[in-house]
Design an enzyme around this catalytic site. Structure first.
Site, PDB file in Angstrom:
ATOM      1  N   CYS A  30      37.817  18.989   8.395  1.00 17.45           N
ATOM      2  CA  CYS A  30      39.134  19.001   7.767  1.00 17.45           C
ATOM      3  C   CYS A  30      39.196  18.002   6.610  1.00 17.45           C
ATOM      4  CB  CYS A  30      40.222  18.585   8.767  1.00 17.45           C
ATOM      5  SG  CYS A  30      40.040  19.239  10.424  1.00 17.45           S
ATOM      6  N   ASP A  31      40.189  18.191   5.778  1.00 19.61           N
ATOM      7  CA  ASP A  31      40.517  17.174   4.792  1.00 19.61           C
ATOM      8  C   ASP A  31      41.986  17.319   4.427  1.00 19.61           C
ATOM      9  OD1 ASP A  31      39.006  15.022   3.169  1.00 19.61           O
ATOM     10  OD2 ASP A  31      40.368  15.923   1.724  1.00 19.61           O
ATOM     11  N   GLN A  32      42.513  16.282   3.811  1.00 19.65           N
ATOM     12  CA  GLN A  32      43.925  16.323   3.424  1.00 19.65           C
ATOM     13  C   GLN A  32      44.160  15.413   2.231  1.00 19.65           C
ATOM     14  OE1 GLN A  32      47.159  14.164   5.619  1.00 19.65           O
ATOM     15  NE2 GLN A  32      47.862  16.214   6.124  1.00 19.65           N
ATOM     16  N   SER A  82      43.231  21.102   4.696  1.00 20.84           N
ATOM     17  CA  SER A  82      42.241  22.169   4.844  1.00 20.84           C
ATOM     18  C   SER A  82      41.641  22.121   6.235  1.00 20.84           C
ATOM     19  CB  SER A  82      41.131  22.018   3.808  1.00 20.84           C
ATOM     20  OG  SER A  82      40.395  20.830   4.038  1.00 20.84           O
TER      21      SER A  82
END
Length: 206
Positions: A83-85, A120
């Protein structure tokens, strides 16, 4: 959690406590791995493209650390979630603050204003290499954030470790949130609905 889905092993490729808690709340058992990548070396024009590229880079980094015969059992799939943000404020992408001053400036900007999170999720089948990804955006509106609240948050330090110094679930900030258009789990870094959808799509490909 559905009982008719095929048995699989799950790895969460993140060191985030919030993501760990959300995935646990979803009813999954999983192991943890984290990716050490140079996030600043990956740049994209749109925040949606950036968070997807970062989540995919994390997946690649973790896959390189897993030997071909390790963690991948023949009788079931092993799925990796990465994930990423980022926080988007007035069309500018905000990642983790680089200093106390920057964190303070970020939070002051949210007072009586609004910002957004773009998160994501990428799910990779480690046996087949099949991968699906997606993004989720949430708009957050704030009432006034008093200066003493900002200083307490800075002193505590957690805001220095998250994108945009944004912690809407924090007890000091939560009462000051006027409206959230989207889900809190997405703001915390792991949108449940998107994660479930991607897991099912990747499992369906096996």
């Amino acid at each position: 959690m559905e009982t008719n889905r095929p048995h699989f092993k799950l790895i969460l490729g993140s060191s985030s406590i919030a993501r760990r808690q959300i995935l646990t709340d979803m009813g999954y058992q999983f192991t943890l791995m984290s990716a050490d990548i140079d996030e600043k070396s990956i740049r994209k024009e749109k925040p949606e493209e950036l968070v997807l590229a970062l989540a995919e880079a994390k997946a690649e980094a973790i896959m390189q650390r897993i030997p071909d015969d390790d963690n991948i059992e023949q009788d079931k799939s092993t799925l990796l979630i990465t994930c990423d943000q980022v926080v988007v404020y007035e069309d500018a992408v905000r990642e983790k603050p680089s200093s106390v001053e920057e964190a303070r400036e970020y939070i002051r900007g949210y007072s009586n204003g609004h910002t957004a999170t773009v998160s994501s999720v990428v799910v990779t089948n480690l046996k087949t290499g099949f991968r699906k990804g997606g993004v989720d955006r949430v708009e957050i509106y704030f009432n006034e954030i008093p200066e003493e609240v900002i200083e307490k948050l800075i002193e505590e330090g957690m805001v220095l470790k998250v994108a945009g110094a944004l912690l809407i679930e924090h007890p000091l900030i939560l009462p000051l949130v006027k409206e959230v258009v989207g889900t809190t789990d997405s703001v915390m870094g792991l949108p449940k609905e998107l994660t479930e959808k991607l897991l099912n799509e990747v499992l369906a490909s096996t």
